[in-house]
Design a protein around this motif. Structure first.
Motif, mmCIF file in Angstrom:
data_model
loop_
_atom_site.group_PDB
_atom_site.id
_atom_site.type_symbol
_atom_site.label_atom_id
_atom_site.label_comp_id
_atom_site.label_asym_id
_atom_site.label_seq_id
_atom_site.Cartn_x
_atom_site.Cartn_y
_atom_site.Cartn_z
ATOM 1 N N ASN A 157 0.859 -1.174 0.000
ATOM 2 C CA ASN A 157 0.000 0.000 0.000
ATOM 3 C C ASN A 157 0.903 1.235 0.000
ATOM 4 O OD1 ASN A 157 -2.145 1.716 0.170
ATOM 5 N ND2 ASN A 157 -2.565 1.321 2.326
ATOM 6 N N LEU A 158 1.138 1.812 -1.189
ATOM 7 C CA LEU A 158 2.067 2.922 -1.330
ATOM 8 C C LEU A 158 1.336 4.213 -1.644
ATOM 9 C CD1 LEU A 158 4.675 1.158 -3.648
ATOM 10 C CD2 LEU A 158 4.738 1.322 -1.157
ATOM 11 N N ASP A 159 1.762 5.297 -1.004
ATOM 12 C CA ASP A 159 1.219 6.604 -1.367
ATOM 13 C C ASP A 159 2.178 7.283 -2.352
ATOM 14 O OD1 ASP A 159 3.331 7.651 0.135
ATOM 15 O OD2 ASP A 159 2.066 8.204 1.840
ATOM 16 N N ASP A 160 1.846 8.497 -2.756
ATOM 17 C CA ASP A 160 2.657 9.202 -3.753
ATOM 18 C C ASP A 160 4.086 9.436 -3.273
ATOM 19 O OD1 ASP A 160 0.587 9.265 -5.560
ATOM 20 O OD2 ASP A 160 -0.024 11.323 -5.072
ATOM 21 N N ILE A 161 4.246 9.731 -1.994
ATOM 22 C CA ILE A 161 5.600 9.977 -1.471
ATOM 23 C C ILE A 161 6.420 8.691 -1.505
ATOM 24 C CG2 ILE A 161 6.936 10.611 0.587
ATOM 25 C CD1 ILE A 161 4.743 12.676 1.193
ATOM 26 N N ASP A 162 5.813 7.568 -1.118
ATOM 27 C CA ASP A 162 6.530 6.290 -1.198
ATOM 28 C C ASP A 162 6.983 6.022 -2.633
ATOM 29 O OD1 ASP A 162 6.235 5.653 1.513
ATOM 30 O OD2 ASP A 162 4.320 4.623 1.173
ATOM 31 N N ARG A 163 6.102 6.270 -3.589
ATOM 32 C CA ARG A 163 6.444 6.045 -5.000
ATOM 33 C C ARG A 163 7.588 6.961 -5.442
ATOM 34 N NH1 ARG A 163 3.259 2.624 -7.569
ATOM 35 N NH2 ARG A 163 1.231 2.116 -6.706
ATOM 36 N N LYS A 164 7.564 8.215 -4.987
ATOM 37 C CA LYS A 164 8.662 9.134 -5.310
ATOM 38 C C LYS A 164 9.963 8.646 -4.692
ATOM 39 C CE LYS A 164 5.827 13.305 -5.756
ATOM 40 N NZ LYS A 164 5.450 14.571 -5.120
ATOM 41 N N LEU A 165 9.898 8.207 -3.430
ATOM 42 C CA LEU A 165 11.093 7.670 -2.761
ATOM 43 C C LEU A 165 11.664 6.494 -3.550
ATOM 44 C CD1 LEU A 165 9.932 7.666 0.975
ATOM 45 C CD2 LEU A 165 11.853 8.963 0.032
ATOM 46 N N LEU A 166 10.793 5.567 -3.918
ATOM 47 C CA LEU A 166 11.238 4.383 -4.650
ATOM 48 C C LEU A 166 11.814 4.747 -6.011
ATOM 49 C CD1 LEU A 166 8.323 1.965 -3.733
ATOM 50 C CD2 LEU A 166 10.693 1.864 -2.899
ATOM 51 N N SER A 167 11.193 5.687 -6.683
ATOM 52 C CA SER A 167 11.689 6.120 -7.987
ATOM 53 C C SER A 167 13.084 6.728 -7.868
ATOM 54 C CB SER A 167 10.714 7.124 -8.601
ATOM 55 O OG SER A 167 11.152 7.517 -9.872
ATOM 56 N N GLU A 168 13.263 7.573 -6.885
ATOM 57 C CA GLU A 168 14.578 8.205 -6.673
ATOM 58 C C GLU A 168 15.633 7.167 -6.301
ATOM 59 O OE1 GLU A 168 15.547 11.294 -7.261
ATOM 60 O OE2 GLU A 168 13.560 12.025 -7.805
ATOM 61 N N LEU A 169 15.289 6.265 -5.393
ATOM 62 C CA LEU A 169 16.255 5.244 -4.962
ATOM 63 C C LEU A 169 16.572 4.262 -6.084
ATOM 64 C CD1 LEU A 169 15.014 4.544 -1.343
ATOM 65 C CD2 LEU A 169 17.221 5.538 -2.013
ATOM 66 N N GLN A 170 15.580 3.946 -6.893
ATOM 67 C CA GLN A 170 15.813 3.042 -8.017
ATOM 68 C C GLN A 170 16.763 3.675 -9.028
ATOM 69 O OE1 GLN A 170 12.765 0.124 -9.845
ATOM 70 N NE2 GLN A 170 12.487 2.025 -10.969
ATOM 71 N N ALA A 171 16.656 4.985 -9.210
ATOM 72 C CA ALA A 171 17.519 5.696 -10.146
ATOM 73 C C ALA A 171 18.915 5.931 -9.571
ATOM 74 C CB ALA A 171 16.890 7.034 -10.532
ATOM 75 N N GLU A 172 18.996 6.141 -8.252
ATOM 76 C CA GLU A 172 20.272 6.467 -7.613
ATOM 77 C C GLU A 172 20.267 5.948 -6.181
ATOM 78 O OE1 GLU A 172 23.026 10.360 -6.551
ATOM 79 O OE2 GLU A 172 21.121 10.653 -7.588
#
Length: 154
Positions: free
Chosen positions: A3-18
């Motif tokens: 159960n992810l909110d928008d901030i979790d998705r942003k965190l994951l996107s940033e960490l996945q990229a760097e």
């Protein structure tokens, strides 16, 4: 699915990229302060959403000039035979990925090797004689047009 909110998705996107981004920089990028950012990241790690952090290495600069995909058919698809094959593949460092498929082919493997001769030795001494192998078809990678680890998060 988690159960992810928008901030979790942003965190994951940033960490996945760097994956090496500092917590302070990560917090800035997603609009949080450092402490709640760290709590969220740790929670995502504990839930198993984040499985680990890895360096993206250039195989050719480390002497692995070729990548081969091998399509493997097994003699038996009994669960114990599948597990035995998978266990054997885990023990072979040249095999970087092993995926079970449905259809004609039972497994597809991503294999790295230094050159064609060392791949041929691997194929004949380690892969073809592996437990339960009926046949192996290989395709040598000519070039890679896209290599995007992870999943799309937007």
């Amino acid at each position: 699915m988690a159960n992810l909110d928008d901030i979790d998705r942003k965190l994951l996107s940033e960490l996945q990229a760097e994956g090496r981004v500092t917590n302070v920089e990560l917090a800035n990028r997603v609009g949080l302060t450092a402490p709640p950012c760290l709590r969220r990241v740790r929670s995502l790690e504990e839930e198993g959403v984040i499985r680990g952090y890895h360096a993206d290495l250039d195989p050719s600069k480390l002497g692995f000039a070729i990548t081969v995909f091998a399509m493997v058919s097994l003699k038996s698809q009994a669960e114990n035979a599948l597990r035995e094959f998978e266990d054997h593949m885990r023990d072979l460092p040249e095999v970087r990925e092993c995926h079970m498929l449905n259809g004609e082919i039972d497994f597809i493997l991503k294999i790295v090797s230094q050159d064609l001769q060392s791949f041929q030795e691997f194929l004949t001494s380690k892969l073809t004689p592996a437990p339960n192998v009926a046949s192996v078809k290989t395709s040598l990678t000519i070039r890679t047009a896209k290599h995007e680890p992870g999943v799309p998060l937007q």
